[in-house]
Design a protein around this motif. Structure first.
Motif, PDB file in Angstrom:
ATOM      1  N   ILE A  23       1.185   4.386  -2.938  1.00 22.27           N
ATOM      2  CA  ILE A  23       0.992   5.708  -2.317  1.00 22.27           C
ATOM      3  C   ILE A  23       1.710   6.613  -2.886  1.00 22.27           C
TER       4      ILE A  23
ATOM      5  N   GLU B 148      -6.230   4.551   7.834  1.00 24.34           N
ATOM      6  CA  GLU B 148      -5.553   5.046   6.765  1.00 24.34           C
ATOM      7  C   GLU B 148      -6.544   4.555   5.444  1.00 24.34           C
ATOM      8  N   THR B 149      -7.198   3.409   5.350  1.00 25.86           N
ATOM      9  CA  THR B 149      -7.893   2.829   4.349  1.00 25.86           C
ATOM     10  C   THR B 149      -9.188   3.571   4.484  1.00 25.86           C
TER      11      THR B 149
ATOM     12  N   ARG C 182       0.244  12.799   3.998  1.00 21.17           N
ATOM     13  CA  ARG C 182      -0.313  12.220   5.170  1.00 21.17           C
ATOM     14  C   ARG C 182      -0.593  10.680   5.376  1.00 21.17           C
ATOM     15  N   ARG C 183      -1.019  10.202   4.144  1.00 22.49           N
ATOM     16  CA  ARG C 183      -1.248   8.842   4.126  1.00 22.49           C
ATOM     17  C   ARG C 183       0.017   7.933   4.204  1.00 22.49           C
TER      18      ARG C 183
ATOM     19  N   ARG D 141       0.790  -1.211   0.012  1.00 26.13           N
ATOM     20  CA  ARG D 141      -0.077   0.118  -0.093  1.00 26.13           C
ATOM     21  C   ARG D 141       0.824   1.326   0.047  1.00 26.13           C
TER      22      ARG D 141
ATOM     23  N   MET E 106      -9.446   6.722   5.380  1.00 23.06           N
ATOM     24  CA  MET E 106      -8.970   8.158   4.838  1.00 23.06           C
ATOM     25  C   MET E 106      -9.033   8.210   3.481  1.00 23.06           C
ATOM     26  N   ALA E 107      -8.478   7.032   2.826  1.00 20.35           N
ATOM     27  CA  ALA E 107      -8.188   6.762   1.316  1.00 20.35           C
ATOM     28  C   ALA E 107      -9.468   6.847   0.638  1.00 20.35           C
TER      29      ALA E 107
END
Length: 161
Positions: free
Chosen positions: A47, A139-140, A78-79, A43, A142-143
């Motif tokens: 990104i 994170e997921t 950020r991610r 991941r 947020m994505a």
């Protein structure tokens, strides 16, 4: 020698077999954490690749498109930090679990009783594992919240030939 040419079971050998059985569960947990780390690093790579792909477009853009790309680049940055935190927590859990396995065998070999320390370390490993999973979940989410397909793309129709 015991009848049939077999060595008699010694208490130490039986106890060692129990220690090995106890160590198997944390080792399987390590394998699971390794698989999760593989997902996290994949991941992270995607990104980073997206950010690198965007750089030329960002530098060449102007106006609203530039603002949109800058906002997306901030989110990607950020991610990256969030996935790195998930990786850190998971690697920490793996290190602690490794220490648990070492202490299991060290206790057997030395005769010291590490039971309380092993229990506390295992609890710490579970907390660290849960933290890594929680960060990854954040994170997921947020994505998916931030990486929506823009409406004008969804409504775009091809020109008639």
């Amino acid at each position: 020698m015991a009848p049939g040419g077999l060595l008699p079971h010694s208490p130490a050998l039986t106890y060692l077999a129990q220690i090995i059985q106890l160590a198997v569960a944390p080792v399987f947990l390590l394998a699971g954490l390794g698989a999760f780390l593989n997902v996290c690093t994949g991941r992270l790579a995607r990104i980073v690749d997206r950010a690198r792909t965007m750089e030329p477009d960002l530098l060449a853009s102007r106006g609203k498109e530039h603002d949109r790309l800058i906002a997306e680049m901030h989110i990607l940055d950020r991610r990256i930090g969030i996935v790195n935190a998930a990786i850190f927590a998971t690697v920490l859990a793996a290190l602690i679990i490794s220490a648990v396995v070492v202490l299991l065998f060290a206790g057997f070999l030395s005769g010291y009783r590490f039971g309380t320390l092993i229990a506390l370390l295992f609890i710490a490993a579970m907390i660290s594992t849960a933290t890594g999973f929680g960060i990854f979940l954040f994170e997921t989410r947020m994505a998916t919240r931030t990486m929506r397909v823009r409406t004008y793309v969804l409504e775009h129709q091809a020109d008639e030939d």
